[in-house]
Design an enzyme around this catalytic site. Structure first.
Site, PDB file in Angstrom:
ATOM      1  N   VAL A 241     -38.610-117.151 -61.828  1.00  0.00           N
ATOM      2  CA  VAL A 241     -39.523-117.397 -62.960  1.00  0.00           C
ATOM      3  C   VAL A 241     -39.010-118.624 -63.715  1.00  0.00           C
ATOM      4  O   VAL A 241     -38.817-118.606 -64.921  1.00  0.00           O
ATOM      5  CB  VAL A 241     -39.635-116.172 -63.881  1.00  0.00           C
ATOM      6  CG1 VAL A 241     -40.512-115.098 -63.262  1.00  0.00           C
ATOM      7  CG2 VAL A 241     -38.264-115.595 -64.235  1.00  0.00           C
ATOM      8  N   HIS A 242     -38.802-119.705 -62.963  1.00  0.00           N
ATOM      9  CA  HIS A 242     -38.186-120.912 -63.501  1.00  0.00           C
ATOM     10  C   HIS A 242     -38.725-121.291 -64.880  1.00  0.00           C
ATOM     11  O   HIS A 242     -37.971-121.465 -65.845  1.00  0.00           O
ATOM     12  CB  HIS A 242     -38.438-122.098 -62.558  1.00  0.00           C
ATOM     13  CG  HIS A 242     -38.060-121.887 -61.145  1.00  0.00           C
ATOM     14  ND1 HIS A 242     -36.749-121.858 -60.706  1.00  0.00           N
ATOM     15  CD2 HIS A 242     -38.829-121.717 -60.037  1.00  0.00           C
ATOM     16  CE1 HIS A 242     -36.724-121.693 -59.394  1.00  0.00           C
ATOM     17  NE2 HIS A 242     -37.968-121.599 -58.963  1.00  0.00           N
TER      18      HIS A 242
END
Length: 321
Positions: A241-242
């Site tokens: 979930v950069h």
């Protein structure tokens, strides 16, 4: 109300989580969302952003479309292999139709007008290529005084994800990234792959999100293609979930631990194009350089992982633990 925030984005599955994180946080004054080419083409990223805001019932947030290509060289390829043909695992049509028309005039004009109208400095979270932000700084000299921080998801200190050297967002427009990171006009926080890879979420986390209600279920439903890709990367059922990691720092400064170092972006047209070169030497070692006064960027290097994952889940589900 809390953090005054603008998100510049190219949705993208992890962008979807990041947009929802800001849109659902009561301590965030989400002033605008601007879009840029990146994971998929601009028309898709823009419609995705509009639909995600509609999902979160945030038709009060203006949206404007920005750059459709990099400043100088064409983008060699997009990330549809990872995010799906529409950027959202081919499932964007499960989201509601946009509830608000696009703002005319484009992203740079909206960014400038929102910043100029703000009564205090605003945080910008660019979570796609930095083309819009570089264009803003070029077209509006002095606008940096209205910007509190630019919290960027991008870069890699060890190795990239698009090439051996480069992370996708920076690789997509290295010239824009160099302008923003090394230009000295704004205070930058860089959240690189080295940290975001360690912040992956697993199937149990996603199951809690999906069970939380309609918004959580819709976000989870956008993940299959993206999740399938990351099974091969991670070796287990989970995903990165950069962009949400970067937006978490934008919302709650200090949730990530940072180190202030000079950062340059490789703009040559060779195998290192798009590399982010962080000078991790001590200030004493740097003092002998020809230009020891180099601009410093706060590079995120660590976090309390359980605290961050709980923060994300609480905000996305609306259920504090």
């Amino acid at each position: 109300m809390g953090t005054k925030l603008i998100i510049d984005t190219d949705p993208g599955v992890d962008d979807a989580f990041a947009i929802a994180l800001a849109a659902l946080s009561e301590d965030v004054d989400l002033l605008a969302v601007t879009t840029v080419y990146g994971n998929v083409a601009l028309a898709d990223t823009t419609r995705n952003a509009q639909r995600l805001l509609a999902l979160c019932k945030r038709d009060d947030v203006p949206v404007a479309a920005g750059a459709s290509r990099p400043l100088v060289h064409p983008q060699a390829h997009r990330a549809s292999r990872i995010h799906g043909p529409d950027g959202l695992s081919g499932r964007s049509d499960i989201l509601p139709e946009p509830a608000r028309e696009l703002v005319s005039g484009g992203a740079v004009a909206l960014l400038a007008s929102v910043l100029e109208a703000a009564d205090e400095p605003v945080t910008i979270a660019p979570i796609g290529p930095l083309t819009n932000i570089a264009a803003l700084l070029a077209a509006h000299p002095g606008i940096g005084e209205k910007i509190a921080r630019v919290v960027i998801m991008g870069g890699a200190l060890a190795h990239g994800n698009t090439t051996a050297a480069a992370e996708f967002n920076i690789w997509s427009d290295p010239e824009a990234a160099q302008r923003v990171l090394a230009g000295g006009e704004v205070h930058c926080v860089l959240v690189p792959l080295d940290l975001t890879h360690r912040c992956a979420i697993d199937a149990a986390w996603l199951a809690q999100l999906a069970a939380s209600g309609p918004i959580g279920a819709a976000l989870d439903a956008l993940t299959p293609d993206y999740r399938a890709h990351y099974r091969t990367v991670l070796g287990y059922d989970g995903m990165m979930v950069h962009d949400a990691v970067a937006v978490a720092e934008a919302i709650r400064p200090g949730i990530l631990r940072t180190e202030a170092v000079p950062v340059q972006v490789e703009c040559s047209y060779g195998p290192a194009r798009g590399a982010t070169l962080a000078d991790l030497r001590s200030p004493g070692q740097r003092a002998g350089d020809a230009h020891p006064e180099a601009v410093l960027t706060d590079v995120a290097v660590d976090t309390e992982l359980a605290e961050l994952q709980t923060f994300l889940l609480e905000r996305l589900t609306g259920t504090p633990r």
